[in-house]
Design an enzyme around this catalytic site. Sequence first.
Site, PDB file in Angstrom:
ATOM      1  N   PRO A 208       0.845  -1.292  -0.143  1.00 14.73           N
ATOM      2  CA  PRO A 208      -0.017   0.150   0.083  1.00 14.73           C
ATOM      3  C   PRO A 208       0.928   1.230  -0.105  1.00 14.73           C
ATOM      4  CG  PRO A 208      -0.829  -1.597   1.408  1.00 14.73           C
ATOM      5  CD  PRO A 208       0.295  -2.313   1.046  1.00 14.73           C
ATOM      6  N   CYS A 209       0.634   2.403  -0.681  1.00 17.11           N
ATOM      7  CA  CYS A 209       1.268   3.576  -1.021  1.00 17.11           C
ATOM      8  C   CYS A 209       0.573   4.608  -0.351  1.00 17.11           C
ATOM      9  CB  CYS A 209       1.147   3.657  -2.212  1.00 17.11           C
ATOM     10  SG  CYS A 209      -0.194   4.282  -3.147  1.00 17.11           S
ATOM     11  N   GLN A 210      -0.526   4.332   0.400  1.00 15.45           N
ATOM     12  CA  GLN A 210      -1.064   5.741   1.161  1.00 15.45           C
ATOM     13  C   GLN A 210      -0.463   6.351   1.881  1.00 15.45           C
ATOM     14  OE1 GLN A 210      -2.420   2.673   0.806  1.00 15.45           O
ATOM     15  NE2 GLN A 210      -4.675   2.603   0.463  1.00 15.45           N
TER      16      GLN A 210
END
Length: 413
Positions: free
Chosen positions: A72-74
């Site tokens: 995940p890149c959030q």
Amino acid sequence: MKFLDLFAGIGGFRLGMEQAGHECVGYVEWDKFARLSYQEIHNTKGEWTAHDITTVRASDIPRANIWCFGFPCQDISVAGKQKGFTGNRSSLFFTVTRLIRDLEEENRPEFLLIENVKNLLSINGGWDFAKLQIELDEIGYDCEWDVLNSKEVVPQNRERVFIVGHFRGKRTRKVFPIERENRSTSETNEIVRLFNGRQEGTYGSQDILSPDGISTALNTMSGGGREPKIAVMGNINPSGKGINGNVYSSEGISPTINTNKGEGAKIAIREATKKGYSEATVGDSVNISQPNSKTRRGRVGKQCANTLETGLNQGVVVPVITPDRMNKRQNGRRFKENGDPAFTLNTQDRHGIYDGLRIRKLTPRECWRLQGFPDWAFDKAQEVNSNSQLYKQAGNSVTVPVIYEIAKRFKFN
């Protein structure tokens, strides 16, 4: 080779890997809607799977040569809160490395294929990317990386960093850099002169440049015949006159484009630049989120899409004839052509003159196409998911043809 698909989403990694001849042995995905699409698109019957990677034990995982994961890149994306590896989502990278630590060395994958946003390289002053490299080194992997842009293979400007880990002692082959085959001269950043004015004793303004090279910088001219010339070879108009009929030599410079040369109508899209706007023409994409923002830039994608996000944020400029209602409501109604008489005026319908352009939203299918998914895959996902989920899934996915270009380079020495 066999591969494991972690943070699988809708299977962008899987599709690209399988196109290169690799075999999937299992997948992990926690989002229930993405799992629905994944299971409809891919033949998952009998495969190992898990919903939550934090509950997976190393002893549960099937043996694979390659582990693929776009964690995940959030917490890393410039659109997020910039927490980096201290955030709850992006720190899941270390959940994957923990699983590898728990495996015996002979059972560890030979390759790791990791994807994330470009900002991974620079967030927190580059220290998070240093931590990633240290972590991979400690579990036995040498790594290489490159920033690849999806616009090389699909009409979407999407920069992502790809990292390949090589398990030491397994003699795996390097993957990067990846360059397009048959690269033209224009992509080597060279100026190719067919005639060099300076060497021939004239002026640089007399240079004739090959269309296969890049252009020289324009400069101010003092006149006297030294300014650049446009070679007109003839005119196709019956009268033999008029700029619309001119035929220009391919060995000279191009004339200035104007409204009489087929450039067409434009829409001014507000941007936070010195000019204050960017011009969008038919076929350009427009970022339609926060249209009145005074700080946004780069809202217009010239003949390609901007980077897809998880929500619907883009439109495309298309021709239209009526200014108000885009869809006909009555049988027999149609759009009027130029010169046709108007419809009968009534108390409800609004009439107007063709203004040439409008902006429409990209459809979910178009977004999936921009990520390289075939229509048959979208059709399967559409049967089990809403449009809002399909938009989100496209934005979260990797670009399939980019994965394929990497996957076909996985080899042992």
